[in-house]
Design a protein around this motif. Structure first.
Motif, short mmCIF file in Angstrom:
data_model
loop_
_atom_site.label_atom_id
_atom_site.label_comp_id
_atom_site.label_asym_id
_atom_site.label_seq_id
_atom_site.Cartn_x
_atom_site.Cartn_y
_atom_site.Cartn_z
N GLU A 15 0.83 -1.20 0.00
CA GLU A 15 0.00 0.00 0.00
C GLU A 15 0.87 1.26 0.00
O GLU A 15 0.57 2.22 -0.71
CB GLU A 15 -0.96 -0.01 1.20
CG GLU A 15 -2.02 -1.09 1.13
CD GLU A 15 -2.90 -0.98 -0.11
OE1 GLU A 15 -3.27 0.15 -0.49
OE2 GLU A 15 -3.21 -2.02 -0.70
N ALA A 16 1.94 1.25 0.78
CA ALA A 16 2.85 2.40 0.82
C ALA A 16 3.54 2.57 -0.53
O ALA A 16 3.66 3.69 -1.03
CB ALA A 16 3.88 2.23 1.93
N LYS A 18 2.41 1.66 -3.48
CA LYS A 18 1.42 2.20 -4.41
C LYS A 18 1.20 3.69 -4.18
O LYS A 18 1.08 4.46 -5.12
CB LYS A 18 0.10 1.45 -4.29
CG LYS A 18 0.14 0.04 -4.83
CD LYS A 18 -1.22 -0.60 -4.94
CE LYS A 18 -2.05 -0.52 -3.71
NZ LYS A 18 -3.28 -1.31 -3.76
N ALA A 19 1.14 4.09 -2.91
CA ALA A 19 0.90 5.50 -2.58
C ALA A 19 2.05 6.39 -3.02
O ALA A 19 1.84 7.55 -3.38
CB ALA A 19 0.66 5.65 -1.08
N LEU A 20 3.25 5.84 -3.02
CA LEU A 20 4.43 6.64 -3.41
C LEU A 20 4.44 7.01 -4.89
O LEU A 20 5.21 7.87 -5.30
CB LEU A 20 5.72 5.89 -3.04
CG LEU A 20 6.01 5.80 -1.55
CD1 LEU A 20 7.24 4.94 -1.31
CD2 LEU A 20 6.18 7.18 -0.94
N ARG A 21 3.57 6.39 -5.67
CA ARG A 21 3.46 6.78 -7.09
C ARG A 21 2.88 8.18 -7.22
O ARG A 21 3.14 8.86 -8.19
CB ARG A 21 2.53 5.81 -7.83
CG ARG A 21 3.02 4.41 -7.93
CD ARG A 21 2.00 3.55 -8.62
NE ARG A 21 0.73 3.61 -7.88
CZ ARG A 21 -0.43 3.22 -8.37
NH1 ARG A 21 -0.52 2.76 -9.58
NH2 ARG A 21 -1.53 3.27 -7.64
N LEU A 22 2.08 8.58 -6.27
CA LEU A 22 1.39 9.88 -6.32
C LEU A 22 2.30 11.00 -5.86
O LEU A 22 3.21 10.77 -5.05
CB LEU A 22 0.16 9.84 -5.42
CG LEU A 22 -0.87 8.76 -5.73
CD1 LEU A 22 -1.93 8.73 -4.63
CD2 LEU A 22 -1.51 9.00 -7.08
N ASP A 26 -0.73 14.82 -3.06
CA ASP A 26 -1.95 14.07 -3.35
C ASP A 26 -2.13 12.80 -2.53
O ASP A 26 -3.16 12.16 -2.61
CB ASP A 26 -2.00 13.69 -4.83
CG ASP A 26 -2.16 14.88 -5.74
OD1 ASP A 26 -2.54 15.97 -5.24
OD2 ASP A 26 -1.90 14.74 -6.94
N ARG A 27 -1.13 12.42 -1.77
CA ARG A 27 -1.25 11.17 -1.01
C ARG A 27 -1.50 11.48 0.46
O ARG A 27 -1.12 12.51 0.98
CB ARG A 27 -0.03 10.29 -1.19
CG ARG A 27 1.26 10.90 -0.74
CD ARG A 27 2.42 9.94 -1.01
NE ARG A 27 3.66 10.54 -0.62
CZ ARG A 27 4.71 10.65 -1.39
NH1 ARG A 27 4.70 10.15 -2.61
NH2 ARG A 27 5.81 11.22 -0.95
N GLY A 28 -2.16 10.56 1.10
CA GLY A 28 -2.46 10.72 2.52
C GLY A 28 -1.27 10.33 3.37
O GLY A 28 -0.14 10.23 2.90
N LEU A 30 1.31 8.12 5.28
CA LEU A 30 1.95 6.84 4.96
C LEU A 30 2.37 6.13 6.25
O LEU A 30 2.72 6.79 7.24
CB LEU A 30 3.18 7.06 4.09
CG LEU A 30 2.94 7.67 2.71
CD1 LEU A 30 4.26 8.02 2.05
CD2 LEU A 30 2.17 6.70 1.84
#
Length: 73
Positions: A15-16, A18-22, A26-28, A30
């Motif tokens: 999940e982290a 995937k979030a680092l792509r943003l 824009d990401r919440g 981590l």
């Protein structure tokens, strides 16, 4: 099998990653422990604006989890 992509990541690490792509804006929030472990694996890097995905991390993310490969077969 290519050992460069054979990572046994936890759900939190996936999940982290995937979030680092943003973009950082824009990401919440981590999971700090997950991000630190991704940095240790060289799948992410720590920068002035926060963590970012590396080329190696992007490659691992594109390949997906080896645990999911059987699901799609």
């Amino acid at each position: 099998m290519n050992t460069d992509i054979d990572y046994d990541l936890t759900l939190g690490q996936w999940e982290a990653l995937k979030a680092l792509r943003l973009p950082a804006s824009d990401r919440g929030a981590l999971n700090r422990r997950a991000v630190e472990s991704l940095i240790a694996l060289q799948l992410a890097t720590a920068g002035d604006e926060g963590p970012a995905i590396t080329a190696k991390g992007r490659s691992v993310l594109l390949r997906g989890s080896p645990l999911l490969w059987d699901v799609t077969a």
